[in-house]
Each structure stands twice: as C-alpha cells, then as structure tokens.
Design a protein around this motif. Structure first.
Motif, PDB file in Angstrom:
ATOM      1  N   LYS A 130       0.835  -1.206   0.000  1.00  0.00           N
ATOM      2  CA  LYS A 130       0.000   0.000   0.000  1.00  0.00           C
ATOM      3  C   LYS A 130       0.866   1.251   0.000  1.00  0.00           C
ATOM      4  N   ARG A 131       1.918   1.256   0.821  1.00  0.00           N
ATOM      5  CA  ARG A 131       2.811   2.416   0.893  1.00  0.00           C
ATOM      6  C   ARG A 131       3.539   2.625  -0.429  1.00  0.00           C
ATOM      7  N   LEU A 132       3.972   1.537  -1.047  1.00  0.00           N
ATOM      8  CA  LEU A 132       4.634   1.625  -2.349  1.00  0.00           C
ATOM      9  C   LEU A 132       3.709   2.255  -3.378  1.00  0.00           C
ATOM     10  N   ARG A 133       2.469   1.833  -3.396  1.00  0.00           N
ATOM     11  CA  ARG A 133       1.503   2.414  -4.343  1.00  0.00           C
ATOM     12  C   ARG A 133       1.256   3.884  -4.068  1.00  0.00           C
ATOM     13  N   GLU A 134       1.190   4.256  -2.798  1.00  0.00           N
ATOM     14  CA  GLU A 134       1.035   5.670  -2.442  1.00  0.00           C
ATOM     15  C   GLU A 134       2.216   6.490  -2.954  1.00  0.00           C
ATOM     16  N   LEU A 135       3.416   5.974  -2.752  1.00  0.00           N
ATOM     17  CA  LEU A 135       4.614   6.688  -3.200  1.00  0.00           C
ATOM     18  C   LEU A 135       4.670   6.788  -4.724  1.00  0.00           C
ATOM     19  N   GLU A 136       4.291   5.728  -5.419  1.00  0.00           N
ATOM     20  CA  GLU A 136       4.274   5.765  -6.884  1.00  0.00           C
ATOM     21  C   GLU A 136       3.254   6.778  -7.381  1.00  0.00           C
ATOM     22  N   SER A 137       2.108   6.835  -6.728  1.00  0.00           N
ATOM     23  CA  SER A 137       1.073   7.801  -7.097  1.00  0.00           C
ATOM     24  C   SER A 137       1.548   9.232  -6.860  1.00  0.00           C
ATOM     25  N   GLU A 138       2.174   9.461  -5.719  1.00  0.00           N
ATOM     26  CA  GLU A 138       2.689  10.792  -5.406  1.00  0.00           C
ATOM     27  C   GLU A 138       3.787  11.200  -6.391  1.00  0.00           C
ATOM     28  N   LYS A 139       4.642  10.282  -6.737  1.00  0.00           N
ATOM     29  CA  LYS A 139       5.712  10.568  -7.708  1.00  0.00           C
ATOM     30  C   LYS A 139       5.115  10.956  -9.061  1.00  0.00           C
ATOM     31  N   ALA A 140       4.096  10.217  -9.495  1.00  0.00           N
ATOM     32  CA  ALA A 140       3.442  10.534 -10.766  1.00  0.00           C
ATOM     33  C   ALA A 140       2.775  11.907 -10.723  1.00  0.00           C
TER      34      ALA A 140
END
Length: 58
Positions: free
Chosen positions: A42-52
C-alpha cells in the motif's frame, strides 16, 4: 482472494490462474511484490502515485 489463490496455486514456475490473469501478469506481480507485507505494498503504491503527481512529464 486473488492473493490467497495465487499463493496456494503457485509452484516453482509461474502458472496462470482461473481469474483471467495471464502467466506474464502473475510473474510480473510476483517479481514486484513477493516478500512484501500488505502495508508495504500500500505504501509503495502511495509513493508511486505521489511521484506521478509531482512529475507528470516522467
């Protein structure tokens, strides 16, 4: 449900499941997320979303 099915049906080689996912999808998922806990994914997906969001051109 998919994750439980994935883990219970896996052998040493990637196999396709009855959920309509291809062998390639399962192998890619396993390579990216194996060994991670649910909270880490979940945290990885949050970080990927924020990066995008912060780098729309990338």
């Amino acid at each position: 449900m998919v994750a439980e099915s994935f883990h219970s049906n896996m052998t040493s080689r990637c196999e396709s499941t009855t959920d309509g996912m291809t062998e390639q999808t399962i192998c890619r998922w396993k390579a990216k997320f194996s060994g991670m806990q649910v909270a880490e994914v979940k945290r990885l997906r949050e970080l990927e979303s924020e990066k995008a969001r912060l780098n729309p051109a990338a």
